[in-house]
Scaffold this motif. Structure first.
Motif, PDB file in Angstrom:
ATOM      1  N   VAL A   1       0.836  -1.206   0.000  1.00  0.00           N
ATOM      2  CA  VAL A   1       0.000   0.000   0.000  1.00  0.00           C
ATOM      3  C   VAL A   1       0.869   1.253   0.000  1.00  0.00           C
ATOM      4  CG1 VAL A   1      -1.643   1.351   1.359  1.00  0.00           C
ATOM      5  CG2 VAL A   1      -1.971  -1.116   1.097  1.00  0.00           C
ATOM      6  N   GLU A   2       1.874   1.271   0.866  1.00  0.00           N
ATOM      7  CA  GLU A   2       2.761   2.433   0.934  1.00  0.00           C
ATOM      8  C   GLU A   2       3.536   2.617  -0.360  1.00  0.00           C
ATOM      9  OE1 GLU A   2       2.849   4.766   3.169  1.00  0.00           O
ATOM     10  OE2 GLU A   2       1.237   3.713   4.219  1.00  0.00           O
ATOM     11  N   LYS A   3       3.896   1.505  -0.996  1.00  0.00           N
ATOM     12  CA  LYS A   3       4.605   1.591  -2.273  1.00  0.00           C
ATOM     13  C   LYS A   3       3.720   2.227  -3.336  1.00  0.00           C
ATOM     14  CE  LYS A   3       6.999  -1.279  -5.686  1.00  0.00           C
ATOM     15  NZ  LYS A   3       7.405  -2.671  -6.057  1.00  0.00           N
ATOM     16  N   GLN A   4       2.442   1.830  -3.368  1.00  0.00           N
ATOM     17  CA  GLN A   4       1.512   2.412  -4.332  1.00  0.00           C
ATOM     18  C   GLN A   4       1.290   3.900  -4.043  1.00  0.00           C
ATOM     19  OE1 GLN A   4       0.100   1.118  -6.967  1.00  0.00           O
ATOM     20  NE2 GLN A   4       0.421  -1.082  -6.768  1.00  0.00           N
ATOM     21  N   ARG A   5       1.148   4.240  -2.761  1.00  0.00           N
ATOM     22  CA  ARG A   5       0.929   5.648  -2.387  1.00  0.00           C
ATOM     23  C   ARG A   5       2.144   6.496  -2.761  1.00  0.00           C
ATOM     24  NH1 ARG A   5      -0.507   4.845   2.551  1.00  0.00           N
ATOM     25  NH2 ARG A   5      -2.756   4.998   2.185  1.00  0.00           N
ATOM     26  N   GLU A   6       3.335   5.998  -2.506  1.00  0.00           N
ATOM     27  CA  GLU A   6       4.549   6.737  -2.861  1.00  0.00           C
ATOM     28  C   GLU A   6       4.673   6.877  -4.369  1.00  0.00           C
ATOM     29  OE1 GLU A   6       7.870   8.864  -3.057  1.00  0.00           O
ATOM     30  OE2 GLU A   6       6.622   8.522  -1.281  1.00  0.00           O
ATOM     31  N   GLY A   7       4.175   5.888  -5.115  1.00  0.00           N
ATOM     32  CA  GLY A   7       4.205   5.985  -6.565  1.00  0.00           C
ATOM     33  C   GLY A   7       3.356   7.148  -7.079  1.00  0.00           C
ATOM     34  N   VAL A   8       2.174   7.351  -6.484  1.00  0.00           N
ATOM     35  CA  VAL A   8       1.323   8.470  -6.884  1.00  0.00           C
ATOM     36  C   VAL A   8       1.983   9.795  -6.516  1.00  0.00           C
ATOM     37  CG1 VAL A   8      -0.931   9.566  -6.590  1.00  0.00           C
ATOM     38  CG2 VAL A   8      -0.754   7.068  -6.659  1.00  0.00           C
ATOM     39  N   LEU A   9       2.563   9.872  -5.311  1.00  0.00           N
ATOM     40  CA  LEU A   9       3.245  11.101  -4.900  1.00  0.00           C
ATOM     41  C   LEU A   9       4.452  11.386  -5.785  1.00  0.00           C
ATOM     42  CD1 LEU A   9       3.098  10.702  -1.010  1.00  0.00           C
ATOM     43  CD2 LEU A   9       1.683  12.166  -2.464  1.00  0.00           C
ATOM     44  N   ARG A  10       5.084  10.337  -6.279  1.00  0.00           N
ATOM     45  CA  ARG A  10       6.205  10.521  -7.197  1.00  0.00           C
ATOM     46  C   ARG A  10       5.716  11.137  -8.509  1.00  0.00           C
ATOM     47  NH1 ARG A  10       7.672   5.502  -7.656  1.00  0.00           N
ATOM     48  NH2 ARG A  10       8.698   5.539  -5.634  1.00  0.00           N
ATOM     49  N   TRP A  11       4.534  10.700  -8.977  1.00  0.00           N
ATOM     50  CA  TRP A  11       3.960  11.309 -10.179  1.00  0.00           C
ATOM     51  C   TRP A  11       3.624  12.773  -9.934  1.00  0.00           C
ATOM     52  CZ3 TRP A  11       4.907   9.531 -14.588  1.00  0.00           C
ATOM     53  CH2 TRP A  11       4.901   8.160 -14.874  1.00  0.00           C
ATOM     54  N   GLU A  12       3.133  13.077  -8.728  1.00  0.00           N
ATOM     55  CA  GLU A  12       2.828  14.469  -8.428  1.00  0.00           C
ATOM     56  C   GLU A  12       4.084  15.329  -8.525  1.00  0.00           C
ATOM     57  OE1 GLU A  12       0.864  17.184  -4.824  1.00  0.00           O
ATOM     58  OE2 GLU A  12       1.915  15.320  -4.385  1.00  0.00           O
ATOM     59  N   ARG A  13       5.194  14.846  -7.960  1.00  0.00           N
ATOM     60  CA  ARG A  13       6.434  15.623  -8.018  1.00  0.00           C
ATOM     61  C   ARG A  13       6.915  15.791  -9.460  1.00  0.00           C
ATOM     62  NH1 ARG A  13       7.460  12.314  -3.373  1.00  0.00           N
ATOM     63  NH2 ARG A  13       8.706  10.861  -4.593  1.00  0.00           N
ATOM     64  N   ARG A  14       6.772  14.752 -10.257  1.00  0.00           N
ATOM     65  CA  ARG A  14       7.190  14.842 -11.651  1.00  0.00           C
ATOM     66  C   ARG A  14       6.345  15.859 -12.420  1.00  0.00           C
ATOM     67  NH1 ARG A  14       7.421   8.257 -12.442  1.00  0.00           N
ATOM     68  NH2 ARG A  14       9.502   7.921 -11.558  1.00  0.00           N
ATOM     69  N   VAL A  15       5.039  15.854 -12.183  1.00  0.00           N
ATOM     70  CA  VAL A  15       4.160  16.800 -12.868  1.00  0.00           C
ATOM     71  C   VAL A  15       4.451  18.224 -12.414  1.00  0.00           C
ATOM     72  CG1 VAL A  15       1.764  17.492 -13.212  1.00  0.00           C
ATOM     73  CG2 VAL A  15       2.363  15.072 -13.235  1.00  0.00           C
ATOM     74  N   VAL A  16       4.720  18.410 -11.124  1.00  0.00           N
ATOM     75  CA  VAL A  16       5.050  19.747 -10.618  1.00  0.00           C
ATOM     76  C   VAL A  16       6.320  20.263 -11.275  1.00  0.00           C
ATOM     77  CG1 VAL A  16       5.812  21.031  -8.588  1.00  0.00           C
ATOM     78  CG2 VAL A  16       3.825  19.533  -8.432  1.00  0.00           C
ATOM     79  N   ARG A  17       7.331  19.410 -11.406  1.00  0.00           N
ATOM     80  CA  ARG A  17       8.578  19.837 -12.053  1.00  0.00           C
ATOM     81  C   ARG A  17       8.329  20.259 -13.491  1.00  0.00           C
ATOM     82  NH1 ARG A  17      10.647  14.894  -9.665  1.00  0.00           N
ATOM     83  NH2 ARG A  17      11.754  15.353  -7.710  1.00  0.00           N
ATOM     84  N   ALA A  18       7.445  19.558 -14.179  1.00  0.00           N
ATOM     85  CA  ALA A  18       7.227  19.828 -15.603  1.00  0.00           C
ATOM     86  C   ALA A  18       6.228  20.953 -15.843  1.00  0.00           C
ATOM     87  CB  ALA A  18       6.749  18.553 -16.298  1.00  0.00           C
ATOM     88  N   LEU A  19       5.126  20.971 -15.076  1.00  0.00           N
ATOM     89  CA  LEU A  19       4.018  21.869 -15.405  1.00  0.00           C
ATOM     90  C   LEU A  19       3.522  22.699 -14.235  1.00  0.00           C
ATOM     91  CD1 LEU A  19       1.893  19.254 -17.415  1.00  0.00           C
ATOM     92  CD2 LEU A  19       3.457  20.949 -18.371  1.00  0.00           C
ATOM     93  N   GLY A  20       4.076  22.508 -13.054  1.00  0.00           N
ATOM     94  CA  GLY A  20       3.557  23.186 -11.878  1.00  0.00           C
ATOM     95  C   GLY A  20       3.769  24.685 -11.908  1.00  0.00           C
ATOM     96  N   ALA A  21       2.925  25.375 -11.144  1.00  0.00           N
ATOM     97  CA  ALA A  21       3.069  26.820 -11.009  1.00  0.00           C
ATOM     98  C   ALA A  21       4.385  27.144 -10.302  1.00  0.00           C
ATOM     99  CB  ALA A  21       1.887  27.388 -10.212  1.00  0.00           C
ATOM    100  N   PRO A  22       4.918  28.352 -10.488  1.00  0.00           N
ATOM    101  CA  PRO A  22       6.195  28.707  -9.856  1.00  0.00           C
ATOM    102  C   PRO A  22       6.208  28.478  -8.343  1.00  0.00           C
ATOM    103  CG  PRO A  22       5.614  30.351 -11.491  1.00  0.00           C
ATOM    104  CD  PRO A  22       4.435  29.428 -11.394  1.00  0.00           C
TER     105      PRO A  22
END
Length: 209
Positions: A154-175
């Motif tokens: 479960v924690e591995k799956q949750r960390e995977g989603v948070l990892r996607w969030e960080r990747r999206v923030v780096r690419a498209l996130g607001a300043p």
């Protein structure tokens, strides 16, 4: 409002939402797994219909796109889709045991409405997970995932989603989202370095005895 002003307002909304419309067209083509002229045109019609008929508020984009991180995000996404498809196939044909499944809650750290949408779409398109609900007020995504047999999974799956969030923030996130992410990463590195120094110091004291 005069017809002229109405027309200007329409084209202004289209111009502001053009990147969003393009993203909707891409999602439409991905969902149908067709990259043809017909799929593009039908996706464009659906995107315009949804944004105009349902009269959603104009989406204000972050105004920031990091081309390098965006390219990395695309590569990582395609690799994750392939990896997820293989993993699901193995689980389906493993007759020795049933693949476990669970509903998990993932509190996002940097998300606004647009970021939640990006993370939800990416997480749902990767085989093996599907967003079933999004709590906009608390910024929590609820996902149905397979291949879960323990709390560690479960924690591995949750960390995977948070990892996607960080990747999206780096690419498209607001300043401000990107700055918050970088600040958290610096704090994590400092904490890790402090822990390493503390461990080394303890080892030296133990050896001196």
């Amino acid at each position: 409002m005069s017809p002229t002003e109405t027309g200007r307002h329409f084209w202004r909304d289209i111009r502001v939402q053009l990147p969003f419309l393009a993203w909707l067209v891409v999602l439409w083509m991905l969902l149908w797994s067709q990259f043809t002229v017909l799929a593009f045109l039908s996706g464009l019609v659906v995107a315009v219909f949804v944004t105009r008929v349902f009269r959603l508020p104009t989406v204000e984009l972050s105004g920031r796109i990091n081309v390098w991180y965006a390219a990395i995000l695309v590569v990582q996404f395609l690799f994750a889709v392939l990896q997820g498809a293989l993993a699901v196939t193995v689980q389906v044909f493993d007759f020795r045991r049933q693949p476990g499944a669970a509903i998990i809650a993932v509190p996002l750290k940097y998300a606004d409405d647009l970021m939640m949408t990006h993370v939800s779409v990416v997480s749902s398109l990767v085989p093996g997970s599907l967003v079933v609900e999004a709590d906009r007020d608390r910024q929590v995504l609820y996902l149905h995932v397979i291949g879960v047999r323990s709390l560690a999974d479960v924690e591995k799956q949750r960390e995977g989603v948070l990892r996607w969030e960080r990747r999206v923030v780096r690419a498209l996130g607001a300043p401000e989202q990107y700055r918050a992410l970088k600040a958290d990463e610096r704090a994590a590195r400092a904490a890790s370095a402090g822990g390493s120094v503390g461990s080394a110091g303890g080892a030296k004291k133990g050896g001196a005895r």
